[in-house]
Design an enzyme around this catalytic site. Structure first.
Site, PDB file in Angstrom:
ATOM      1  N   ASP A  81     -46.007  19.829 -15.525  1.00 59.27           N
ATOM      2  CA  ASP A  81     -47.217  19.223 -14.906  1.00 59.27           C
ATOM      3  C   ASP A  81     -46.026  20.071 -13.916  1.00 59.27           C
ATOM      4  O   ASP A  81     -45.111  20.904 -13.245  1.00 59.27           O
ATOM      5  CB  ASP A  81     -46.234  17.695 -14.153  1.00 59.27           C
ATOM      6  CG  ASP A  81     -46.857  17.102 -13.050  1.00 59.27           C
ATOM      7  OD1 ASP A  81     -48.314  17.871 -13.114  1.00 59.27           O
ATOM      8  OD2 ASP A  81     -46.450  16.327 -12.397  1.00 59.27           O
ATOM      9  N   HIS A 174     -48.761  13.163  -3.420  1.00 64.10           N
ATOM     10  CA  HIS A 174     -48.118  13.200  -4.243  1.00 64.10           C
ATOM     11  C   HIS A 174     -46.641  12.075  -3.159  1.00 64.10           C
ATOM     12  O   HIS A 174     -46.629  12.359  -1.828  1.00 64.10           O
ATOM     13  CB  HIS A 174     -47.563  14.155  -4.994  1.00 64.10           C
ATOM     14  CG  HIS A 174     -48.040  14.968  -5.497  1.00 64.10           C
ATOM     15  ND1 HIS A 174     -48.620  16.022  -4.963  1.00 64.10           N
ATOM     16  CD2 HIS A 174     -48.416  14.890  -6.906  1.00 64.10           C
ATOM     17  CE1 HIS A 174     -49.351  16.754  -5.916  1.00 64.10           C
ATOM     18  NE2 HIS A 174     -48.794  15.560  -7.579  1.00 64.10           N
ATOM     19  N   ASN A 225     -52.619  10.666 -12.745  1.00 66.75           N
ATOM     20  CA  ASN A 225     -50.531  10.793 -12.697  1.00 66.75           C
ATOM     21  C   ASN A 225     -49.321   9.938 -12.103  1.00 66.75           C
ATOM     22  O   ASN A 225     -50.314   9.513 -10.731  1.00 66.75           O
ATOM     23  CB  ASN A 225     -50.118  12.725 -12.014  1.00 66.75           C
ATOM     24  CG  ASN A 225     -50.849  13.209 -12.365  1.00 66.75           C
ATOM     25  OD1 ASN A 225     -51.647  13.404 -14.147  1.00 66.75           O
ATOM     26  ND2 ASN A 225     -50.452  14.720 -11.978  1.00 66.75           N
ATOM     27  N   THR A 228     -44.022   8.492  -8.894  1.00 68.06           N
ATOM     28  CA  THR A 228     -43.237   7.829  -7.817  1.00 68.06           C
ATOM     29  C   THR A 228     -42.836   6.500  -7.709  1.00 68.06           C
ATOM     30  O   THR A 228     -41.272   6.291  -8.279  1.00 68.06           O
ATOM     31  CB  THR A 228     -43.848   8.040  -6.306  1.00 68.06           C
ATOM     32  OG1 THR A 228     -43.696   9.005  -6.067  1.00 68.06           O
ATOM     33  CG2 THR A 228     -42.912   7.368  -5.195  1.00 68.06           C
TER      34      THR A 228
END
Ligand code: 13P
Length: 279
Positions: A81, A174, A225, A228
């Site tokens: 990643d 993100h 994806n 977290t």
């Protein structure tokens, strides 16, 4: 079974759903993801950040991911990643990754194209394909977002680089969103159309409202994806078990609970992106 990025993305493309790509950090998160995938009969990606590929962690973690993927009864891809340098990409290939992301989104368009094309060629020599990124997907803590991915630029990027799938910026980021994001679903459709249907990747999959996720998957997102949420579930599960006065002191026994909590999260995400029953 261990499969390549191309093989797993093809399954998603044929079935009109997205592969959940879980960031994994230790043996427990690997176990949780594989257990969830097998129970749901779902193809999954396990991916690692480049910082986990150093000698200290990668030496132990990567063989664990590979062993779990090979033993699994469902398709599993081992993916790098956000690889940003040649060293990181070589390390990932050396550790056995079957998919590589090269993230050149901080560079100019031309530089991103040139670098991505070169990594597609290098990885291609060992039959590994590449995810690219166009439109820098930053963090929720950034002051401002980059410009959203432009469909015409995406078409040129895909044609010139030969990537297998493309990460796009459509309102995602993100980390923990401060308020639920609103994704540009029309842009996803436009990028798909302009590129002749390149499979698209949604980064920042933690905390996006379910309806938004379903809509972008319908529009052409083929990999989502989740990082977290994996960390939060693991931390929550660990905290709960440490607070239990009757817990066992044996590490393998008390880790069962965090594994269960991460597994439950993985099951929810697998269902959300429509990957259940697709293996
Ligand atoms: P989150 O941590 O926001 O889920 O994002 C994960 C990701 O996109 C990894 O590349």
């Amino acid at each position: 079974m261990l499969v390549s990025l191309k093989e797993i993305i093809d399954i998603a493309e044929k079935g009109n759903f997205a592969i959940p790509a879980f960031n994994v950090y230790n043996t427990e998160t690997v176990m949780a993801v594989v257990k969830a995938a097998e129970e749901m009969r779902a193809p999954v990606i396990m991916q690692v950040y480049p910082r986990l590929l150093n000698q200290e962690v990668g030496y132990y973690l990567c063989p664990a991911i590979l062993a779990a993927a090979k033993k699994a009864t469902v398709p599993v891809c081992f993916h790098l990643d956000h690889g940003a340098t040649e060293v990181e990409i070589h390390r990932a290939l050396r550790w056995g990754a079957t998919g590589i992301m090269y993230d050149g989104s901080v560079h100019s368009f031309e530089e991103n194209v040139e670098n991505t094309k070169r990594f597609v060629e290098i990885c291609g020599t060992v039959d590994v394909t590449v995810e690219g990124e166009l439109g820098h997907i930053g963090s929720v803590n950034d002051d401002a977002m980059d410009e959203f991915t432009d469909p015409a630029e995406a078409a040129e990027f895909v044609k010139r680089t030969g990537v297998t799938c493309l990460a796009v910026l459509i309102g995602n980021a993100h980390g923990h969103y401060k308020k639920p994001p609103k994704l540009d679903i029309e842009r996803v459709k436009a990028i798909r159309e302009a590129t002749g249907g390149i499979p698209l990747v949604l980064h920042g999959g933690s905390g996006i409202p379910d309806e938004e996720v379903k809509a972008v998957v319908k529009a052409g997102i083929r990999k989502m994806n989740i990082g977290t949420d994996v960390c939060c579930s693991f931390a929550e599960g660990t905290k709960e078990i440490l607070e239990d006065p009757n817990r066992s002191l044996a590490i393998d026994m008390f880790m069962k609970h965090p594994i269960e909590v991460v597994k439950k999260l993985a099951i929810d995400k697998i269902k959300l992106v429509g990957a259940d029953g697709k293996a």
